[in-house]
Design a protein around this motif. Structure first.
Motif, PDB file in Angstrom:
ATOM      1  N   UNK A 113     -19.851   5.029   7.281  1.00 58.17           N
ATOM      2  CA  UNK A 113     -18.509   4.574   6.918  1.00 58.17           C
ATOM      3  C   UNK A 113     -17.430   5.453   7.553  1.00 58.17           C
ATOM      4  N   UNK A 114     -17.687   6.739   7.666  1.00 54.20           N
ATOM      5  CA  UNK A 114     -16.715   7.638   8.282  1.00 54.20           C
ATOM      6  C   UNK A 114     -16.576   7.361   9.770  1.00 54.20           C
ATOM      7  N   UNK A 115     -17.684   7.070  10.453  1.00 53.49           N
ATOM      8  CA  UNK A 115     -17.626   6.759  11.884  1.00 53.49           C
ATOM      9  C   UNK A 115     -16.864   5.464  12.121  1.00 53.49           C
ATOM     10  N   UNK A 116     -17.121   4.444  11.308  1.00 52.30           N
ATOM     11  CA  UNK A 116     -16.400   3.183  11.453  1.00 52.30           C
ATOM     12  C   UNK A 116     -14.910   3.383  11.219  1.00 52.30           C
ATOM     13  N   UNK A 117     -14.556   4.234  10.263  1.00 52.10           N
ATOM     14  CA  UNK A 117     -13.144   4.534  10.014  1.00 52.10           C
ATOM     15  C   UNK A 117     -12.491   5.178  11.237  1.00 52.10           C
ATOM     16  N   UNK A 118     -13.215   6.070  11.914  1.00 55.71           N
ATOM     17  CA  UNK A 118     -12.697   6.677  13.137  1.00 55.71           C
ATOM     18  C   UNK A 118     -12.408   5.624  14.195  1.00 55.71           C
ATOM     19  N   UNK A 119     -13.286   4.639  14.305  1.00 55.40           N
ATOM     20  CA  UNK A 119     -13.107   3.562  15.286  1.00 55.40           C
ATOM     21  C   UNK A 119     -11.926   2.685  14.905  1.00 55.40           C
ATOM     22  N   UNK A 120     -11.846   2.311  13.638  1.00 59.92           N
ATOM     23  CA  UNK A 120     -10.764   1.433  13.176  1.00 59.92           C
ATOM     24  C   UNK A 120      -9.398   2.096  13.358  1.00 59.92           C
ATOM     25  N   UNK A 121      -9.354   3.419  13.265  1.00 63.51           N
ATOM     26  CA  UNK A 121      -8.092   4.143  13.405  1.00 63.51           C
ATOM     27  C   UNK A 121      -7.816   4.604  14.831  1.00 63.51           C
ATOM     28  N   UNK A 122      -8.701   4.234  15.780  1.00 65.29           N
ATOM     29  CA  UNK A 122      -8.496   4.561  17.181  1.00 65.29           C
ATOM     30  C   UNK A 122      -8.676   6.016  17.532  1.00 65.29           C
ATOM     31  N   UNK A 123      -9.384   6.760  16.686  1.00 67.29           N
ATOM     32  CA  UNK A 123      -9.565   8.198  16.936  1.00 67.29           C
ATOM     33  C   UNK A 123     -10.742   8.486  17.856  1.00 67.29           C
ATOM     34  N   UNK A 124     -11.628   7.523  18.047  1.00 67.60           N
ATOM     35  CA  UNK A 124     -12.728   7.650  19.004  1.00 67.60           C
ATOM     36  C   UNK A 124     -12.796   6.380  19.844  1.00 67.60           C
ATOM     37  N   UNK A 125     -13.434   6.483  21.003  1.00 69.54           N
ATOM     38  CA  UNK A 125     -13.557   5.332  21.900  1.00 69.54           C
ATOM     39  C   UNK A 125     -14.657   4.375  21.462  1.00 69.54           C
ATOM     40  N   UNK A 126     -15.701   4.925  20.879  1.00 67.12           N
ATOM     41  CA  UNK A 126     -16.850   4.118  20.465  1.00 67.12           C
ATOM     42  C   UNK A 126     -17.674   4.942  19.491  1.00 67.12           C
ATOM     43  N   UNK A 127     -18.740   4.341  18.954  1.00 67.44           N
ATOM     44  CA  UNK A 127     -19.544   5.085  17.997  1.00 67.44           C
ATOM     45  C   UNK A 127     -20.984   4.616  17.948  1.00 67.44           C
ATOM     46  N   UNK A 128     -21.793   5.395  17.232  1.00 67.61           N
ATOM     47  CA  UNK A 128     -23.191   5.060  16.997  1.00 67.61           C
ATOM     48  C   UNK A 128     -23.461   5.265  15.511  1.00 67.61           C
ATOM     49  N   UNK A 129     -23.938   4.221  14.841  1.00 69.90           N
ATOM     50  CA  UNK A 129     -24.153   4.295  13.403  1.00 69.90           C
ATOM     51  C   UNK A 129     -25.568   3.868  13.054  1.00 69.90           C
TER      52      UNK A 129
END
Length: 322
Positions: free
Chosen positions: A156-172
């Motif tokens: 959930x924290x990684x998805x929040x980073x993506x939704x807020x534009x703080x990272x380019x992409x993620x792996x969950x």
């Protein structure tokens, strides 16, 4: 080249459906003007932007003023000698940002075939510790101009980073159905029920009901590992004796040598401990705690050649089961 064509080249003439397709707008503006507009929208300091691009403060001001004259509207408010993006500027930014980035990307493809830049990546715990460093290393071996900045957290924290534009992409490591997030399967995983208490080891598989009262040490709520385990248990999860909740897989493993302590962790995270007899797997009759790892990104993310190439690399990486 005739005078009309030359004039168009010098002024940066282009036509675009800037308003999303409702009204066709033919405008004479330069890519430099748009680049300066984007730079000022991110950092509203004319002097600082001028230094970055090698222009005087007055030259930057004149370029923005010219752009506003072309559009016949103000893009910035001038308040107390400061510039602030106004409602017209925010609307214009939403229309042209991807367009300008796309032009710059197209230019770089033909100018430089080598990939350069930093990719900001959000990664959930198990993947961050046991999988993604290997992917980064393999990619950087053939792309020495690329670096990675990694932020870790639960799913959930990684998805929040993506939704807020703080990272380019993620792996969950858990499923997530957010409307703004796109995903694809990175690979497959299986969770093992494990313990460090040798007295719990036996030849025949356990029934899950026999283990419910043991001291379960689980990851925190929001963890993909925990959610996968609980989802597989179904109604039995209500009877599970959750003795401790910890934020990191390493912390969970450090507790499991105590009597009657049990957990459910990714097979990737316990391979070494199982090999050297520090942990023991407890097979559970009728259960296979399988799940997928996912690559995720924002649906509105501009997919540069760097990001696209890296995602393609993860698709072909052979370091995990598919």
């Amino acid at each position: 080249m005739d005078s009309t064509a030359k004039n168009r080249e010098n002024t940066g003439f282009f036509a675009g459906f800037i308003d999303g397709g409702n009204v066709t707008m033919h405008m004479r503006m330069t890519l430099r003007q748009l680049e300066l507009f984007l730079a000022l929208s991110k950092r509203p300091h004319i002097g600082e932007v001028g230094k970055e691009v090698g222009l005087t403060q007055s030259a930057v001001s004149m370029a923005i003023k010219s752009l506003e004259e072309i559009l016949e509207t103000r893009l910035f408010d001038r308040i107390n000698k400061k510039i602030v993006l106004n409602e017209n500027g925010r609307l214009f930014l939403g229309r042209v940002e991807h367009f300008v980035l796309g032009l710059k990307e197209a230019e770089s493809i033909f100018r430089d075939e080598h990939l350069h830049g930093e990719i900001r990546v959000g990664v959930s715990s198990s993947i961050a510790n046991y999988i993604i460093p290997k992917i980064f290393y393999s990619f950087m071996q053939s792309h020495d101009g690329v670096s990675f900045k990694m932020d870790t957290g639960n799913t959930h924290e990684v998805v929040s980073l993506i939704e807020n534009g703080r990272v380019d992409m993620g792996f969950i490591e858990g499923e997530y159905d957010g409307l703004d997030v796109q995903h694809e399967v990175l690979g497959k995983d299986e969770l093992y029920v494990v313990t460090g208490d040798a007295s719990l080891v036996r030849e025949e598989p356990y029934r899950m009901e026999e283990l419910l009262s043991k001291r379960w040490v689980l990851r925190e709520k929001g963890s993909g590992t925990r959610e996968t385990f609980m989802n597989h248990l179904g109604d039995l999860s209500k009877s599970l004796n959750v003795f401790m909740e910890l934020d990191h897989t390493g912390a969970v493993k450090s507790i499991l040598s105590n009597r009657d302590t049990v957990s459910c962790l990714s097979r990737y995270s316990v391979q070494k401990e199982l090999k050297y007899g520090l942990l023991f797997r407890l097979p559970v009759e009728g259960y296979c705690f399988s799940r997928s790892f996912y690559t995720v990104w924002h649906k509105n993310k501009f997919m540069s050649s760097l990001i696209t190439t890296f995602i393609e690399f993860t698709r072909s990486w052979d370091g995990m089961s598919r």
